[in-house]
Each structure stands twice: as C-alpha cells, then as structure tokens.
Design a protein around this motif. Structure first.
Motif, PDB file in Angstrom:
ATOM      1  N   PRO A   1       7.317   6.992  13.928  1.00  0.00           N
ATOM      2  CA  PRO A   1       5.942   7.515  13.900  1.00  0.00           C
ATOM      3  C   PRO A   1       5.602   8.254  12.592  1.00  0.00           C
ATOM      4  N   GLN A   2       6.614   8.756  11.915  1.00  0.00           N
ATOM      5  CA  GLN A   2       6.403   9.504  10.676  1.00  0.00           C
ATOM      6  C   GLN A   2       6.552   8.633   9.442  1.00  0.00           C
ATOM      7  N   LEU A   3       6.694   7.332   9.624  1.00  0.00           N
ATOM      8  CA  LEU A   3       7.023   6.430   8.529  1.00  0.00           C
ATOM      9  C   LEU A   3       6.035   6.459   7.362  1.00  0.00           C
ATOM     10  N   PRO A   4       4.712   6.480   7.594  1.00  0.00           N
ATOM     11  CA  PRO A   4       3.816   6.519   6.423  1.00  0.00           C
ATOM     12  C   PRO A   4       4.031   7.759   5.547  1.00  0.00           C
ATOM     13  N   ALA A   5       4.132   8.925   6.156  1.00  0.00           N
ATOM     14  CA  ALA A   5       4.354  10.147   5.372  1.00  0.00           C
ATOM     15  C   ALA A   5       5.737  10.145   4.747  1.00  0.00           C
ATOM     16  N   ALA A   6       6.732   9.708   5.502  1.00  0.00           N
ATOM     17  CA  ALA A   6       8.092   9.669   4.971  1.00  0.00           C
ATOM     18  C   ALA A   6       8.202   8.665   3.833  1.00  0.00           C
ATOM     19  N   ALA A   7       7.537   7.526   3.965  1.00  0.00           N
ATOM     20  CA  ALA A   7       7.587   6.509   2.915  1.00  0.00           C
ATOM     21  C   ALA A   7       6.967   7.039   1.629  1.00  0.00           C
ATOM     22  N   THR A   8       5.902   7.814   1.768  1.00  0.00           N
ATOM     23  CA  THR A   8       5.276   8.396   0.587  1.00  0.00           C
ATOM     24  C   THR A   8       6.274   9.245  -0.180  1.00  0.00           C
ATOM     25  N   TRP A   9       7.009  10.118   0.523  1.00  0.00           N
ATOM     26  CA  TRP A   9       7.967  10.988  -0.148  1.00  0.00           C
ATOM     27  C   TRP A   9       9.195  10.226  -0.608  1.00  0.00           C
ATOM     28  N   LEU A  10       9.617   9.224   0.173  1.00  0.00           N
ATOM     29  CA  LEU A  10      10.791   8.454  -0.226  1.00  0.00           C
ATOM     30  C   LEU A  10      10.520   7.613  -1.470  1.00  0.00           C
ATOM     31  N   ILE A  11       9.277   7.219  -1.663  1.00  0.00           N
ATOM     32  CA  ILE A  11       8.912   6.457  -2.855  1.00  0.00           C
ATOM     33  C   ILE A  11       8.533   7.397  -4.000  1.00  0.00           C
ATOM     34  N   ALA A  12       7.770   8.446  -3.681  1.00  0.00           N
ATOM     35  CA  ALA A  12       7.292   9.354  -4.728  1.00  0.00           C
ATOM     36  C   ALA A  12       8.423  10.177  -5.339  1.00  0.00           C
ATOM     37  N   GLY A  13       9.437  10.520  -4.546  1.00  0.00           N
ATOM     38  CA  GLY A  13      10.542  11.338  -5.055  1.00  0.00           C
ATOM     39  C   GLY A  13      11.256  10.704  -6.233  1.00  0.00           C
ATOM     40  N   PRO A  14      11.761   9.486  -6.087  1.00  0.00           N
ATOM     41  CA  PRO A  14      12.437   8.852  -7.226  1.00  0.00           C
ATOM     42  C   PRO A  14      11.502   8.582  -8.406  1.00  0.00           C
ATOM     43  N   ILE A  15      10.258   8.236  -8.120  1.00  0.00           N
ATOM     44  CA  ILE A  15       9.313   7.997  -9.215  1.00  0.00           C
ATOM     45  C   ILE A  15       9.055   9.297  -9.969  1.00  0.00           C
ATOM     46  N   LEU A  16       8.843  10.372  -9.220  1.00  0.00           N
ATOM     47  CA  LEU A  16       8.613  11.673  -9.849  1.00  0.00           C
ATOM     48  C   LEU A  16       9.835  12.096 -10.665  1.00  0.00           C
ATOM     49  N   HIS A  17      11.016  11.849 -10.129  1.00  0.00           N
ATOM     50  CA  HIS A  17      12.229  12.191 -10.864  1.00  0.00           C
ATOM     51  C   HIS A  17      12.341  11.380 -12.147  1.00  0.00           C
ATOM     52  N   ASP A  18      12.199  10.061 -12.035  1.00  0.00           N
ATOM     53  CA  ASP A  18      12.410   9.183 -13.188  1.00  0.00           C
ATOM     54  C   ASP A  18      11.295   9.284 -14.223  1.00  0.00           C
ATOM     55  N   ALA A  19      10.080   9.544 -13.791  1.00  0.00           N
ATOM     56  CA  ALA A  19       8.952   9.572 -14.723  1.00  0.00           C
ATOM     57  C   ALA A  19       8.687  10.954 -15.307  1.00  0.00           C
ATOM     58  N   VAL A  20       9.053  12.002 -14.569  1.00  0.00           N
ATOM     59  CA  VAL A  20       8.711  13.351 -15.035  1.00  0.00           C
ATOM     60  C   VAL A  20       9.959  14.199 -15.283  1.00  0.00           C
ATOM     61  N   ALA A  21      10.751  14.400 -14.248  1.00  0.00           N
ATOM     62  CA  ALA A  21      11.854  15.365 -14.339  1.00  0.00           C
ATOM     63  C   ALA A  21      12.931  14.944 -15.327  1.00  0.00           C
ATOM     64  N   ALA A  22      13.417  13.719 -15.226  1.00  0.00           N
ATOM     65  CA  ALA A  22      14.509  13.286 -16.105  1.00  0.00           C
ATOM     66  C   ALA A  22      14.104  13.306 -17.578  1.00  0.00           C
ATOM     67  N   PRO A  23      12.946  12.737 -17.953  1.00  0.00           N
ATOM     68  CA  PRO A  23      12.570  12.828 -19.371  1.00  0.00           C
ATOM     69  C   PRO A  23      12.335  14.260 -19.839  1.00  0.00           C
ATOM     70  N   LEU A  24      11.739  15.088 -18.980  1.00  0.00           N
ATOM     71  CA  LEU A  24      11.479  16.472 -19.364  1.00  0.00           C
ATOM     72  C   LEU A  24      12.786  17.233 -19.574  1.00  0.00           C
ATOM     73  N   VAL A  25      13.738  17.053 -18.665  1.00  0.00           N
ATOM     74  CA  VAL A  25      15.051  17.705 -18.815  1.00  0.00           C
ATOM     75  C   VAL A  25      15.758  17.171 -20.055  1.00  0.00           C
ATOM     76  N   GLY A  26      15.712  15.856 -20.260  1.00  0.00           N
ATOM     77  CA  GLY A  26      16.370  15.274 -21.426  1.00  0.00           C
ATOM     78  C   GLY A  26      15.787  15.759 -22.741  1.00  0.00           C
ATOM     79  N   LEU A  27      14.463  15.777 -22.838  1.00  0.00           N
ATOM     80  CA  LEU A  27      13.822  16.235 -24.078  1.00  0.00           C
ATOM     81  C   LEU A  27      14.059  17.720 -24.310  1.00  0.00           C
ATOM     82  N   THR A  28      14.001  18.507 -23.252  1.00  0.00           N
ATOM     83  CA  THR A  28      14.270  19.940 -23.395  1.00  0.00           C
ATOM     84  C   THR A  28      15.716  20.163 -23.828  1.00  0.00           C
ATOM     85  N   GLY A  29      16.641  19.405 -23.237  1.00  0.00           N
ATOM     86  CA  GLY A  29      18.048  19.507 -23.632  1.00  0.00           C
ATOM     87  C   GLY A  29      18.266  19.122 -25.078  1.00  0.00           C
ATOM     88  N   LEU A  30      17.593  18.060 -25.534  1.00  0.00           N
ATOM     89  CA  LEU A  30      17.716  17.662 -26.941  1.00  0.00           C
ATOM     90  C   LEU A  30      17.178  18.737 -27.876  1.00  0.00           C
TER      91      LEU A  30
END
Length: 144
Positions: free
Chosen positions: A25-54
């Motif tokens: 029953p929670q699949l639409p909301a859960a799918a949003t977070w399950l998809i948005a989490g990795p996208i947010l990590h790969d598109a925002v967090a990882a590059p930001l951490v990498g550039l800040t580290g550099l």
C-alpha cells in the motif's frame, strides 16, 4: 545443524514476504524515495563531496588531514541525506509520541558538531603522531 539453517532461512523468507506485503500500500511513496535517494546521492551529494574534498586537499597540510576530512565529508553527506525527509516534511503522518516530537534540525547540528569534533581530534592526533616519528619510520604511512 542443517535443519536449523533451513528453519532460519524459511523464517527469514517468510518475514521478508510479510514485509513486502505490508509495503504494497505504501509503494508509490516508497518508490519515490527508493528512486530519489540514489539519484540525489549520485547527482548532488557525491559530486559535492568530491569537489569539496579536492578543494580542501589543495590547502590541507598532509595526507593525514585529507583522509580525515574526506571521511568527515562522506559521513556528513550521508547524515544529511538521511535527515532530508525529516527536515523537509517533519510530520507526514499522525504524530508518534517520542518519535516525531523531536527537534530534528538541532539534533542534526549536534551530530555534525560531534562528528567534526571527532574528525578534528583524530586528524590532529594523526598529524602529531606522524610528526614525532623518527625519520624514516613513517614513510610507509605516507605511501597509502
């Protein structure tokens, strides 16, 4: 022993199936977070951490500091990604006493302060230990 393993495996599969059934029953909301989490990590967090580290790697004195700062940046990004749902929409459901009545921004700030205090202490201790090693004994530490 084999019977115990089979029993534990059956129990685990059964509980996983039950959890999946409860998730339907929670699949639409859960799918949003399950998809948005990795996208947010790969598109925002990882590059930001990498550039800040550099950027910080160019101004920090030595590898010991760089390693500690890189670890701190990675943990900070992880904490922020975990905290986003609670900071963005703090009460999406009826309040659960003791769970949703917390001050999440303050707690996040406290955790980040504890983390960066530990990073500073660890990096300082590592730097001082390397400075006080006799010449020639710490070279293997710098290679990694």
């Amino acid at each position: 022993m084999k019977a115990v393993r089979l029993l534990l495996a059956a129990a685990g599969i059964g509980l996983a199936a039950y959890g999946g059934w409860l998730l339907v029953p929670q699949l639409p909301a859960a799918a949003t977070w399950l998809i948005a989490g990795p996208i947010l990590h790969d598109a925002v967090a990882a590059p930001l951490v990498g550039l800040t580290g550099l950027a910080l790697g160019r101004v920090l004195p030595g590898r010991a500091w760089r390693r500690w700062i890189a670890a701190g940046l990675a943990v900070t990004a992880t904490l922020l990604l975990i905290a986003i749902p609670l900071l963005w929409r703090p009460h999406p459901a009826p309040p659960n006493p003791g769970l949703q009545d917390r001050d999440y921004p303050v707690q996040l700030a406290i955790w980040l302060a504890v983390l960066w205090t530990g990073i500073a202490l660890g990096a300082t201790a590592s730097h001082l230990r390397r400075r006080h090693l006799p010449r020639g004994t710490g070279e293997h530490l710098e290679a990694g």
